[in-house]
Design a protein around this motif. Sequence first.
Motif, PDB file in Angstrom:
ATOM      1  N   THR A 133      19.593   7.913   5.933  1.00 34.96           N
ATOM      2  CA  THR A 133      18.437   7.089   5.550  1.00 34.96           C
ATOM      3  C   THR A 133      17.132   7.874   5.750  1.00 34.96           C
ATOM      4  N   TYR A 134      16.167   7.638   4.868  1.00 35.87           N
ATOM      5  CA  TYR A 134      14.832   8.256   4.964  1.00 35.87           C
ATOM      6  C   TYR A 134      14.317   8.130   6.411  1.00 35.87           C
ATOM      7  N   ALA A 135      13.921   9.251   7.004  1.00 35.38           N
ATOM      8  CA  ALA A 135      13.648   9.297   8.445  1.00 35.38           C
ATOM      9  C   ALA A 135      12.651   8.222   8.911  1.00 35.38           C
ATOM     10  N   THR A 140      20.682   9.854  -1.587  1.00 38.92           N
ATOM     11  CA  THR A 140      19.972   9.958  -0.315  1.00 38.92           C
ATOM     12  C   THR A 140      19.027  11.165  -0.325  1.00 38.92           C
ATOM     13  N   ASN A 141      18.040  11.065   0.548  1.00 36.91           N
ATOM     14  CA  ASN A 141      17.007  12.087   0.675  1.00 36.91           C
ATOM     15  C   ASN A 141      17.312  12.941   1.914  1.00 36.91           C
ATOM     16  N   PRO A 142      17.529  14.242   1.842  1.00 36.07           N
ATOM     17  CA  PRO A 142      17.336  15.123   0.690  1.00 36.07           C
ATOM     18  C   PRO A 142      18.632  15.569   0.002  1.00 36.07           C
ATOM     19  N   HIS A 189      10.781   0.213  -3.104  1.00 35.13           N
ATOM     20  CA  HIS A 189      10.430   1.437  -3.837  1.00 35.13           C
ATOM     21  C   HIS A 189       9.162   2.031  -3.250  1.00 35.13           C
ATOM     22  N   SER A 190       9.121   3.346  -3.174  1.00 34.07           N
ATOM     23  CA  SER A 190       7.843   4.009  -3.007  1.00 34.07           C
ATOM     24  C   SER A 190       7.323   4.245  -4.422  1.00 34.07           C
ATOM     25  N   LEU A 191       6.231   3.564  -4.774  1.00 31.88           N
ATOM     26  CA  LEU A 191       5.650   3.745  -6.116  1.00 31.88           C
ATOM     27  C   LEU A 191       4.852   5.038  -6.183  1.00 31.88           C
ATOM     28  N   THR A 192       4.687   5.658  -5.013  1.00 30.78           N
ATOM     29  CA  THR A 192       3.982   6.935  -4.894  1.00 30.78           C
ATOM     30  C   THR A 192       4.698   8.026  -5.694  1.00 30.78           C
ATOM     31  N   LYS A 193       5.974   7.829  -5.973  1.00 28.99           N
ATOM     32  CA  LYS A 193       6.797   8.912  -6.512  1.00 28.99           C
ATOM     33  C   LYS A 193       7.022   8.744  -8.019  1.00 28.99           C
ATOM     34  N   PHE A 194       8.262   8.493  -8.447  1.00 24.63           N
ATOM     35  CA  PHE A 194       8.540   8.472  -9.893  1.00 24.63           C
ATOM     36  C   PHE A 194       7.725   7.403 -10.639  1.00 24.63           C
ATOM     37  N   VAL A 204      -1.801   8.615  -6.269  1.00 27.32           N
ATOM     38  CA  VAL A 204      -1.916   7.241  -5.795  1.00 27.32           C
ATOM     39  C   VAL A 204      -0.690   6.900  -4.952  1.00 27.32           C
ATOM     40  N   MET A 205      -0.907   6.062  -3.936  1.00 33.29           N
ATOM     41  CA  MET A 205       0.231   5.601  -3.128  1.00 33.29           C
ATOM     42  C   MET A 205       0.472   4.123  -3.403  1.00 33.29           C
ATOM     43  N   GLY A 206       1.711   3.700  -3.253  1.00 33.75           N
ATOM     44  CA  GLY A 206       2.030   2.280  -3.410  1.00 33.75           C
ATOM     45  C   GLY A 206       3.474   2.034  -3.071  1.00 33.75           C
ATOM     46  N   GLY A 214       0.755  -1.242   0.000  1.00 35.23           N
ATOM     47  CA  GLY A 214       0.000   0.000   0.000  1.00 35.23           C
ATOM     48  C   GLY A 214       0.787   1.295   0.000  1.00 35.23           C
ATOM     49  N   SER A 215       2.089   1.245   0.326  1.00 32.84           N
ATOM     50  CA  SER A 215       2.914   2.461   0.330  1.00 32.84           C
ATOM     51  C   SER A 215       4.386   2.062   0.362  1.00 32.84           C
ATOM     52  N   GLY A 216       5.253   3.031   0.177  1.00 28.69           N
ATOM     53  CA  GLY A 216       6.686   2.755   0.266  1.00 28.69           C
ATOM     54  C   GLY A 216       7.073   2.321   1.669  1.00 28.69           C
ATOM     55  N   VAL A 217       6.476   2.967   2.664  1.00 31.27           N
ATOM     56  CA  VAL A 217       6.746   2.608   4.053  1.00 31.27           C
ATOM     57  C   VAL A 217       6.270   1.174   4.339  1.00 31.27           C
ATOM     58  N   ALA A 218       5.147   0.782   3.745  1.00 28.66           N
ATOM     59  CA  ALA A 218       4.652  -0.597   3.934  1.00 28.66           C
ATOM     60  C   ALA A 218       5.635  -1.604   3.329  1.00 28.66           C
ATOM     61  N   LEU A 269      18.192  -2.089  -0.527  1.00 28.29           N
ATOM     62  CA  LEU A 269      18.398  -0.754  -1.103  1.00 28.29           C
ATOM     63  C   LEU A 269      17.036  -0.121  -1.394  1.00 28.29           C
ATOM     64  N   ASP A 270      16.743   1.001  -0.734  1.00 25.52           N
ATOM     65  CA  ASP A 270      15.553   1.774  -1.081  1.00 25.52           C
ATOM     66  C   ASP A 270      15.912   2.570  -2.332  1.00 25.52           C
ATOM     67  N   ASN A 271      15.379   2.104  -3.456  1.00 22.58           N
ATOM     68  CA  ASN A 271      15.803   2.637  -4.758  1.00 22.58           C
ATOM     69  C   ASN A 271      14.818   3.668  -5.314  1.00 22.58           C
ATOM     70  N   THR A 272      14.014   4.246  -4.428  1.00 24.70           N
ATOM     71  CA  THR A 272      12.949   5.167  -4.853  1.00 24.70           C
ATOM     72  C   THR A 272      13.495   6.337  -5.673  1.00 24.70           C
ATOM     73  N   PHE A 273      14.559   6.983  -5.196  1.00 24.33           N
ATOM     74  CA  PHE A 273      15.066   8.173  -5.877  1.00 24.33           C
ATOM     75  C   PHE A 273      15.723   7.806  -7.210  1.00 24.33           C
ATOM     76  N   ALA A 274      16.455   6.685  -7.219  1.00 32.52           N
ATOM     77  CA  ALA A 274      17.178   6.300  -8.441  1.00 32.52           C
ATOM     78  C   ALA A 274      16.235   5.749  -9.499  1.00 32.52           C
TER      79      ALA A 274
HETATM   80  C1  LIG Z   1      13.367   7.398  -0.178  1.00 24.74           C
HETATM   81  C2  LIG Z   1      11.964   7.162   0.268  1.00 24.74           C
HETATM   82  N1  LIG Z   1      11.577   5.912   0.623  1.00 24.74           N
HETATM   83  C3  LIG Z   1      10.324   5.641   1.040  1.00 24.74           C
HETATM   84  C4  LIG Z   1       9.383   6.640   1.118  1.00 24.74           C
HETATM   85  C5  LIG Z   1       8.007   6.308   1.640  1.00 24.74           C
HETATM   86  O1  LIG Z   1       7.094   6.246   0.628  1.00 24.74           O
HETATM   87  P1  LIG Z   1       5.509   6.361   0.872  1.00 24.74           P
HETATM   88  O2  LIG Z   1       5.233   7.790   1.162  1.00 24.74           O
HETATM   89  O3  LIG Z   1       4.934   5.837  -0.410  1.00 24.74           O
HETATM   90  O4  LIG Z   1       5.182   5.479   2.044  1.00 24.74           O
HETATM   91  C6  LIG Z   1       9.732   7.948   0.756  1.00 24.74           C
HETATM   92  C7  LIG Z   1       8.717   9.034   0.832  1.00 24.74           C
HETATM   93  O5  LIG Z   1       9.037  10.204   0.774  1.00 24.74           O
HETATM   94  C8  LIG Z   1      11.051   8.217   0.327  1.00 24.74           C
HETATM   95  O6  LIG Z   1      11.445   9.470  -0.005  1.00 24.74           O
END
Ligand SMILES: Cc1ncc(COP(=O)(O)O)c(C=O)c1O
Length: 412
Positions: free
Chosen positions: A127-129, A175-177, A220-225, A232-234, A101-105, A200-205
């Motif tokens: 690392t993402y907080a 890394t974020n940010p 991956h957070s599919l919510t983003k790119f 939509v979140m995923g 359901g989300s990247g955090v999930a 590896l959280d590959n969301t940004f790449a």
């Molecule tokens: C690097 C990274 N990983 C994971 C997440 C979490 O994603 P979500 O908001 O879809 O739970 C984020 C959200 O900002 C993120 O920046």
Amino acid sequence: MSLNARAVFNGRAVLGYTGTMKKPTRVNHPPAVALPPGNRPLVDPIYQSVKFEFDDVDTTLKAGRGEKPGFLYTRVSNPTLRQLELLLAEMQGRDDAIVVGSGVAATSAVFLSLLRQGDHVLGFVETYAPTRRMLSRILSRFGVSLTLLSIDDIAAVERVLAERPTRLVVFESPTNPVTKIADIERLTDSAHRHGALVVLDNTFAGLHNHGQYPVDLYTHSLTKFASGHSDVMGGAIIGRADLIRSIRLDEILIGALLDPHAAFLILRGLKTYFLRYRAMSQAAQQVAEFLATQPQIERVLYPGLKSHPQHELARRQMQDFGGVVTFDLKAGKAAATAFCEALELFGLTASVGSTESLVMAPQMLLAHDLTAEQRQISGVGEGTVRLSIGIEDPADLLADLAQALDRASPKG
Ligand SMILES: Cc1ncc(COP(=O)(O)O)c(C=O)c1O
């Protein structure tokens, strides 16, 4: 099971006594509309159904035990979710994927499934907080310990892994940010030599980068790119078949699944993923180069800039550098706040990777759970501003940035 089946359309039985059905019955068993053989929709329909049936008990039981292919219940599997999983696994170059359901999930599914009482995790200040906090706040209750290092300090990584048996090494790149680049080859090598799995959280790449490294699991957070449209979140976990199989068994019990309609929106977003990611990367490069020439700005961090401390490493590891550009205003917090508020085209909000450009207020980037020393390592200061570049015309973005800089922090 439907009795008196007269014909089967789209796998659904049509009753022989439809003419005599009372309307409250009929609305629950509506007419089926069949596509004739050879007639296909160009876009696959959403399987917005929680339940799937077979015609007999034996097949139902076998499907339930996984001895026959098929679907029974969407928390376990669903054709629209499966289509997204197969596509994501292929994009990242791995065997299989699970969508949630989300990247955090996705991150929490990995932790809950792979960690046991007494395990040690190596994470990073950068690392993402919420990932850090998931470990320090939730997993710590179950006896999991966490060491936080700087992603730049490979010698310390080697030292900690040699000293302490470690189950997982968890990191991001960029890394974020502040877009630091992790040395993925050295991190995976070090982790594997000491028997740790690499996450590896590959969301940004993005889904097309970093597949060449022996990473055990990508999240991956599919919510983003991936989905790209802020609607939509995923989340996804992508990796080796054996790991994914075991995480899936746990995930069925945890239940953080994605809804089929959300999966459909993400599949739709993915059709333009490469066009968007490329356009964002090109525009972000232009934005970063423009900002680097502005006298009000202390430093600009974008992996595509030659001045980025790890530009060469980024070039080796990535095909393109994404849409996140971060910079520090010389005049600090007040100017950064005024700058964010003066922007007209950038949405003042969280998140990255949308078609619209976004700006994140510096106050939201500061991590309050870190010590003063860790905050120093994190690279986030009082005047740090994070931009996520969208797919608008870059000339409009540059003009907006220029006017906001002038209003927030006049030159000279
Ligand atoms: C690097 C990274 N990983 C994971 C997440 C979490 O994603 P979500 O908001 O879809 O739970 C984020 C959200 O900002 C993120 O920046």
